[in-house]
Each structure stands twice: as structure tokens, then as C-alpha cells.
Enzyme design. Structure first.
Site, PDB file in Angstrom:
ATOM      1  N   GLU A 261       0.843  -1.207   0.000  1.00  0.00           N
ATOM      2  CA  GLU A 261       0.000   0.000   0.000  1.00  0.00           C
ATOM      3  C   GLU A 261       0.874   1.251   0.000  1.00  0.00           C
ATOM      4  O   GLU A 261       0.555   2.258  -0.641  1.00  0.00           O
ATOM      5  CB  GLU A 261      -0.934  -0.030   1.224  1.00  0.00           C
TER       6      GLU A 261
ATOM      7  N   THR B  91      -4.345   8.525  -4.858  1.00  0.00           N
ATOM      8  CA  THR B  91      -4.493   8.623  -3.405  1.00  0.00           C
ATOM      9  C   THR B  91      -3.461   9.601  -2.831  1.00  0.00           C
ATOM     10  O   THR B  91      -3.776  10.404  -1.948  1.00  0.00           O
ATOM     11  CB  THR B  91      -4.337   7.231  -2.755  1.00  0.00           C
TER      12      THR B  91
HETATM   13  N1  HSE Z   1      -7.930   6.206   3.931  1.00  0.00           N
HETATM   14  C1  HSE Z   1      -7.306   6.340   2.662  1.00  0.00           C
HETATM   15  C2  HSE Z   1      -7.529   7.750   2.163  1.00  0.00           C
HETATM   16  C3  HSE Z   1      -7.923   5.369   1.711  1.00  0.00           C
HETATM   17  O1  HSE Z   1      -8.658   8.211   2.218  1.00  0.00           O
HETATM   18  O2  HSE Z   1      -6.564   8.402   1.725  1.00  0.00           O
HETATM   19  C4  HSE Z   1      -7.356   5.417   0.340  1.00  0.00           C
HETATM   20  O3  HSE Z   1      -8.033   4.470  -0.459  1.00  0.00           O
END
Ligand code: HSE
Length: 321
Positions: A144, A196
Site C-alpha cells: 500500500e 491517493t
Molecule cells: N484512507 C485512505 C484515504 C484510503 O482516504 O486516503 C485510500 O483508499
């Protein structure tokens, strides 16, 4: 490390007794108010990975899809996760991974988490289940990090555990599976890509106390709503005062989708992970279909290509095929 660039047409090792195939599900992270701490798995879409033990050291990656993801293990989400696992398995030389992704990278429904989680679950199966689910989350977080620049587990944990998960802490890892009533999920993926890492970059680093109070009220309400099977409480708690106001501007049609889907009977919803997908929860399948109609209407009007999924919560997580 061995990293071979091979054509996408290479078949998986049919009948290879040292290989296993897994189905790795999409996930919805944050669940509106629980930024980085809540997530759930979906029954579709899912990626498919076939993993085989190899006598060559490291991880060879063979892509069987058209996403053109890196095949260098260190730069590949699956590869980085498997390398983290290999660091703790000195008796294992290496793996060959056949990657057939269905979940589009950058869609906001946990494409990178599915890539990170599926292969380490497959490896654990091949190695006689020597690692706990929590260990597998730990390995997958290395993958990730390749994708988003930070280790977060709110997609990976539900992908591996199934159902709704709360990540109370990542240092140390503390993952809690949350009971939930039957829920139907509608997702629309407007065909733009939101990275992201970019969607995290734009977030404010400070939060007003008055917003934090409303937010933790909603997180507690949402978890209580899931456990009590209280659909109204779930709906009331699906509100985000901190992240959504900043990120929603990246998603064309967001406000209209949300308003129209709630009018059609959805309990509530919002940005899936870091977007651009938007998800809505409904009590029953008919409402989930009606919500899909509303989503389609908004993107037809805007003239933006989209993809929808109408599904339910996946209770199993990564599944051995
Ligand atoms: N919690 C993370 C974000 C999830 O919102 O950046 C990314 O899929």
C-alpha cells in the site's frame, strides 16, 4: 531480485501443484466519517492472482491484464508485499505471481489493497498458514505504501478479514471486525483518476475542535449502528465534516449524486476511499438498484463516462479459488 518482463499472454501455471489462485475483493475505505480507520469489503469487483513457489529468488510478476502495472517487484504493490513476507521466510526462495486485475487502479475502491492483500494471502496458503491475518496486513501495508506513499490499512484489513473492520491503530496494529446488518452497496466510478497520494496531499493538517467533536460522534454512531443493526443510526452517522468538504471538489457531480441517491432511499454514503468513486449504502437490493439509476442519470447529464457496481458486503475477504 529477479524481475522478468513477460508478455501479458503468458498463461498461469495450469495444474502446478505449487500454485494457488485467489480472488481479492474491492473495498470501501473511510466509510465517510472514519478516515483511515474504517473500511468494508465488496463482493464485486475482485482481482484474481495466481501465485506459485519458485526456485528463483525474489518475485517475478507476470501481468495478465492491460493495466500495464510495473513488473519490478519493489515498484509493484503485490511485489512489495510479497518481498516483505519473503523477508520473514528464509526457507522460501521466491514466488511467481500471475496478476489479473479487474479493479481499475485509481478508482477509489481499493485496487492497490487488493493487489497487496491477495498475493500475501495466497503465499500464506502455500506456506501452510504460518502467518496470522494481522501479519498479512502488516506485509500488505508495504505494498500500500508503494501506491499511496503511506501505510494505511483501511482497505487492506477488510480485504483480508472480510466484512467491516475498524483499524483502531496501525502502530501497533489493532484491527477489530465489526458486526453489521445486511447492507447493499452501490458504487459509481466516474472515469477520472484521482491518485491517493494527491488526494492526501490536499488535506488540511489541522482540524477544528468543533468539527472533531461532530466527527467522532459520527464514527461512534456508525460503529454502534453497525453492531446494533440500526439502519437509521447508520444513515445519520454517514456524515463527514473533515475530509469530504476538501476532496469532493475533485469529483464532478458529487453533491448531486449524494442528494439524489438519498432521495431515492439510500441510507447515506460519500466518497469511497480517496475517490473518485462514490458509494451509497441501502437496506435492500431494490433501493440499491434505484440508487444506481440516480448515479447513472447524473453522469449521463454531465457527459462523463462511468462504471457502476451494485453489490453487497463481502464477509470472507480474499478467497482461495
Ligand atoms: N484512507 C485512505 C484515504 C484510503 O482516504 O486516503 C485510500 O483508499
Amino acid at each position: 531480485m529477479i524481475n522478468k518482463h513477460q508478455p501479458a499472454s503468458n498463461p498461469p501455471p495450469a495444474g502446478d501443484v505449487r500454485g494457488v489462485t485467489v480472488s481479492s475483493p474491492a473495498t470501501v475505505a473511510n466509510v465517510v466519517c472514519g478516515f483511515d480507520i474504517l473500511g468494508f469489503a465488496l463482493n464485486s469487483p475482485c482481482d484474481e492472482f495466481t501465485l506459485a513457489l519458485s526456485d528463483e529468488p525474489g518475485v517475478q510478476i507476470i501481468n495478465l491484464d492491460d493495466f500495464n502495472l510495473p513488473t519490478l517487484a519493489e515498484k509493484n504493490v503485490s511485489g512489495a508485499s510479497l518481498l516483505a513476507l519473503l523477508d520473514e521466510t528464509p526457507d522460501v526462495k521466491g514466488f511467481t505471481l500471475y496478476s489479473k486485475k479487474q479493479i481499475k487502479p485509481g478508482s477509489g475502491i481499493g485496487s492497490s489493497a487488493a493487489s497487496a492483500a491477495g498475493p500475501v494471502v495466497a503465499a500464506n496458503h502455500l506456506l501452510g498458514h504460518r502467518f496470522s491475518k494481522q501479519d498479512l496486513v502488516r506485509f500488505a501495508m508495504f505494498g500500500e505504501k508503494v501506491a499511496s506513499g503511506v501505510k494505511h490499512a483501511d482497505n487492506i484489513a477488510p480485504c483480508i478479514y472480510g466484512g467491516v473492520t475498524l483499524i483502531r491503530s496501525i502502530h501497533p496494529l489493532d484491527i477489530i471486525s465489526i458486526e453489521a446488518p445486511p447492507l447493499h452497496v452501490t458504487v459509481v466510478h466516474p472515469q477520472i483518476e484521482v491518485r491517493t497520494s494527491d488526494a492526501r496531499q490536499i488535506l488540511k493538517q489541522q482540524v477544528l475542535l468543533k468539527d472533531a467533536i461532530k466527527q467522532w460522534g459520527n464514527i461512534a454512531g456508525l460503529v454502534a449502528g453497525f453492531i446494533k443493526g440500526d439502519y437509521d443510526l447508520i444513515g445519520r452517522s454517514l456524515e463527514d465534516f473533515i475530509i469530504e468538504p476538501v476532496r469532493s471538489i475533485l469529483i464532478p457531480g458529487f453533491d448531486e449524486v449524494k442528494k439524489n441517491c438519498k432521495s431515492a432511499g439510500a441510507l447515506g454514503g460519500g466518497i469511497s476511499g480517496s475517490g473518485p468513486s462514490i458509494f451509497m449504502l441501502s437496506r435492500d437490493a431494490d433501493t440499491a438498484k434505484a440508487v444506481e439509476v440516480e448515479m447513472i442519470a447524473v453522469y449521463e447529464k454531465i457527459g462523463l463516462a462511468y462504471q457502476t457496481h451494485v453489490t453487497t458486503i463481502n464477509m470472507e475477504g480474499v478467497k482461495i479459488s
